[in-house]
Scaffold this active site. Structure first.
Site, mmCIF file in Angstrom:
data_model
loop_
_atom_site.group_PDB
_atom_site.id
_atom_site.type_symbol
_atom_site.label_atom_id
_atom_site.label_comp_id
_atom_site.label_asym_id
_atom_site.label_seq_id
_atom_site.Cartn_x
_atom_site.Cartn_y
_atom_site.Cartn_z
ATOM 1 N N HIS A 55 52.791 -29.467 3.705
ATOM 2 C CA HIS A 55 51.777 -28.454 3.330
ATOM 3 C C HIS A 55 52.281 -27.064 3.716
ATOM 4 O O HIS A 55 52.163 -26.101 2.939
ATOM 5 C CB HIS A 55 50.447 -28.767 4.028
ATOM 6 C CG HIS A 55 49.370 -27.774 3.750
ATOM 7 N ND1 HIS A 55 48.281 -28.046 2.954
ATOM 8 C CD2 HIS A 55 49.195 -26.497 4.185
ATOM 9 C CE1 HIS A 55 47.499 -26.962 2.896
ATOM 10 N NE2 HIS A 55 48.045 -26.016 3.639
ATOM 11 N N GLU A 56 52.887 -26.967 4.924
ATOM 12 C CA GLU A 56 53.369 -25.656 5.394
ATOM 13 C C GLU A 56 54.618 -25.217 4.646
ATOM 14 O O GLU A 56 54.747 -24.027 4.305
ATOM 15 C CB GLU A 56 53.653 -25.699 6.901
ATOM 16 C CG GLU A 56 52.459 -26.069 7.772
ATOM 17 C CD GLU A 56 51.186 -25.338 7.399
ATOM 18 O OE1 GLU A 56 50.095 -25.946 7.484
ATOM 19 O OE2 GLU A 56 51.242 -24.172 6.973
ATOM 20 N N HIS B 290 53.833 -23.633 1.420
ATOM 21 C CA HIS B 290 53.426 -22.222 1.505
ATOM 22 C C HIS B 290 54.632 -21.301 1.425
ATOM 23 O O HIS B 290 54.549 -20.196 0.890
ATOM 24 C CB HIS B 290 52.679 -21.932 2.817
ATOM 25 C CG HIS B 290 51.221 -22.237 2.785
ATOM 26 N ND1 HIS B 290 50.342 -21.667 1.888
ATOM 27 C CD2 HIS B 290 50.479 -23.065 3.554
ATOM 28 C CE1 HIS B 290 49.132 -22.138 2.101
ATOM 29 N NE2 HIS B 290 49.171 -22.983 3.103
ATOM 30 N N CYS C 258 42.791 -25.668 3.161
ATOM 31 C CA CYS C 258 43.789 -24.666 3.543
ATOM 32 C C CYS C 258 43.099 -23.467 4.182
ATOM 33 O O CYS C 258 42.031 -23.046 3.724
ATOM 34 C CB CYS C 258 44.576 -24.218 2.303
ATOM 35 S SG CYS C 258 45.874 -23.017 2.673
HETATM 36 C C1 LIG Z 1 42.402 -26.050 6.431
HETATM 37 C C2 LIG Z 1 42.000 -26.695 7.753
HETATM 38 C C3 LIG Z 1 40.799 -27.575 7.547
HETATM 39 C C4 LIG Z 1 41.678 -25.606 8.767
HETATM 40 C C5 LIG Z 1 43.156 -27.581 8.243
HETATM 41 N N1 LIG Z 1 42.770 -28.058 9.523
HETATM 42 C C6 LIG Z 1 42.758 -29.331 9.827
HETATM 43 O O1 LIG Z 1 43.176 -30.204 9.126
HETATM 44 N N2 LIG Z 1 42.192 -29.495 11.057
HETATM 45 C C7 LIG Z 1 42.562 -30.254 12.073
HETATM 46 C C8 LIG Z 1 43.047 -31.533 11.885
HETATM 47 C C9 LIG Z 1 43.416 -32.213 13.018
HETATM 48 F F1 LIG Z 1 43.919 -33.424 12.909
HETATM 49 C C10 LIG Z 1 43.320 -31.641 14.265
HETATM 50 C C11 LIG Z 1 42.844 -30.349 14.385
HETATM 51 F F2 LIG Z 1 42.752 -29.790 15.571
HETATM 52 C C12 LIG Z 1 42.467 -29.647 13.307
HETATM 53 C C13 LIG Z 1 44.475 -26.848 8.439
HETATM 54 O O2 LIG Z 1 44.657 -26.241 9.482
HETATM 55 N N3 LIG Z 1 45.417 -26.901 7.471
HETATM 56 C C14 LIG Z 1 46.612 -26.107 7.691
HETATM 57 C C15 LIG Z 1 46.766 -25.008 6.674
HETATM 58 O O3 LIG Z 1 45.882 -24.641 5.951
HETATM 59 N N4 LIG Z 1 47.982 -24.526 6.662
HETATM 60 O O4 LIG Z 1 48.326 -23.590 5.773
HETATM 61 C C16 LIG Z 1 45.342 -27.697 6.251
HETATM 62 C C17 LIG Z 1 45.789 -29.132 6.504
HETATM 63 C C18 LIG Z 1 45.658 -29.940 5.201
HETATM 64 C C19 LIG Z 1 46.721 -30.984 5.255
HETATM 65 C C20 LIG Z 1 47.745 -30.527 6.225
HETATM 66 C C21 LIG Z 1 47.277 -29.272 6.877
HETATM 67 ZN ZN LIG Z 2 47.490 -24.029 3.929
#
Ligand SMILES: CC(C)(C)[C@H](NC(=O)Nc1cc(F)cc(F)c1)C(=O)N(CC(=O)NO)CC1CCCC1
Ligand SMILES: [Zn+2]
Length: 183
Positions: A153-154, A157, A110
């Site tokens: 996940h969103e 939040h 996250c």
């Molecule tokens: C926490 C982090 C590692 C930054 C995660 N990024 C991610 O999964 N990267 C990713 C994947 C891809 F398929 C393409 C790309 F471009 C980047 C993310 O953004 N989140 C969103 C977040 O924290 N929202 O609050 C966490 C993910 C975990 C499962 C769903 C979202």
């Molecule tokens: Zn998150």
């Protein structure tokens, strides 16, 4: 422009609040916030901008993560050419979901959590999601697998839930035999 310093981290009470519904028509402030959140995701997925501004590559960002307790999240799931899913989901509600769960093989992280928390995060593999877009238009869409995981996940939040709340404390990698593991 939203930078990592603007994203609040675990321990900030805003992350544990239930966010307020958004009213329409959107205020200029809410419209600007939505644009800034989507721009953060786009910037963070651009290798040059991500390096220049030290951004973690993000696929989703919820308003509470920038300390705004409102029911609004930006989602940008990249595809090989076009994004698989790109929208600002406002006042989202999961109106139905599969009994079958899925979890990312790598577990979840996250943008608001600066530590690894190992373990499967079981979520319904398929969901029907109702939400409003920036114009207040209502959408009812079905998502499955990775895009469904991201949206859940969103939406968590917006309800004060963090991914590790779902990890099995006794056995973080417990996987019922009918749970889909998404590589
Ligand atoms: C926490 C982090 C590692 C930054 C995660 N990024 C991610 O999964 N990267 C990713 C994947 C891809 F398929 C393409 C790309 F471009 C980047 C993310 O953004 N989140 C969103 C977040 O924290 N929202 O609050 C966490 C993910 C975990 C499962 C769903 C979202
Ligand atoms: Zn998150």
């Amino acid at each position: 422009m939203i930078l990592m310093k603007d994203i609040i981290r675990e321990g900030n009470p805003t992350l544990r609040k239930i966010a307020e519904p958004v009213t329409f028509p959107l205020s200029d402030e809410d419209r600007q916030l939505a644009a800034d959140m989507m721009a953060f995701l786009e910037n963070s997925q651009d290798p040059e901008l991500a390096e220049k501004y030290h951004l973690r590559a993000g696929v989703g960002l919820a308003a509470p993560q920038v300390d705004v307790s409102k029911q609004m999240s930006a989602v940008l799931v990249p595809g090989p050419d076009e994004p698989i899913f790109k929208d600002v989901i406002i006042n989202p509600k999961i109106i139905s979901h599969s009994v079958q769960n899925a979890a990312l093989a790598e577990g979840e992280g996250c943008l608001s959590v600066d530590r690894e928390v190992p373990g499967f995060v079981p979520r319904p593999d398929r969901i029907t999601l109702r939400y409003q877009d920036l114009d207040g238009e209502s959408h009812k869409i079905r998502l499955k697998n990775y895009p469904a995981i991201v949206c859940q996940h969103e939406i968590d939040h917006l309800n004060g839930i963090l991914f590790f709340d779902h990890i099995n404390k006794q056995d973080p990698f417990a996987a019922p035999d009918d749970m889909i593991i998404i590589e």
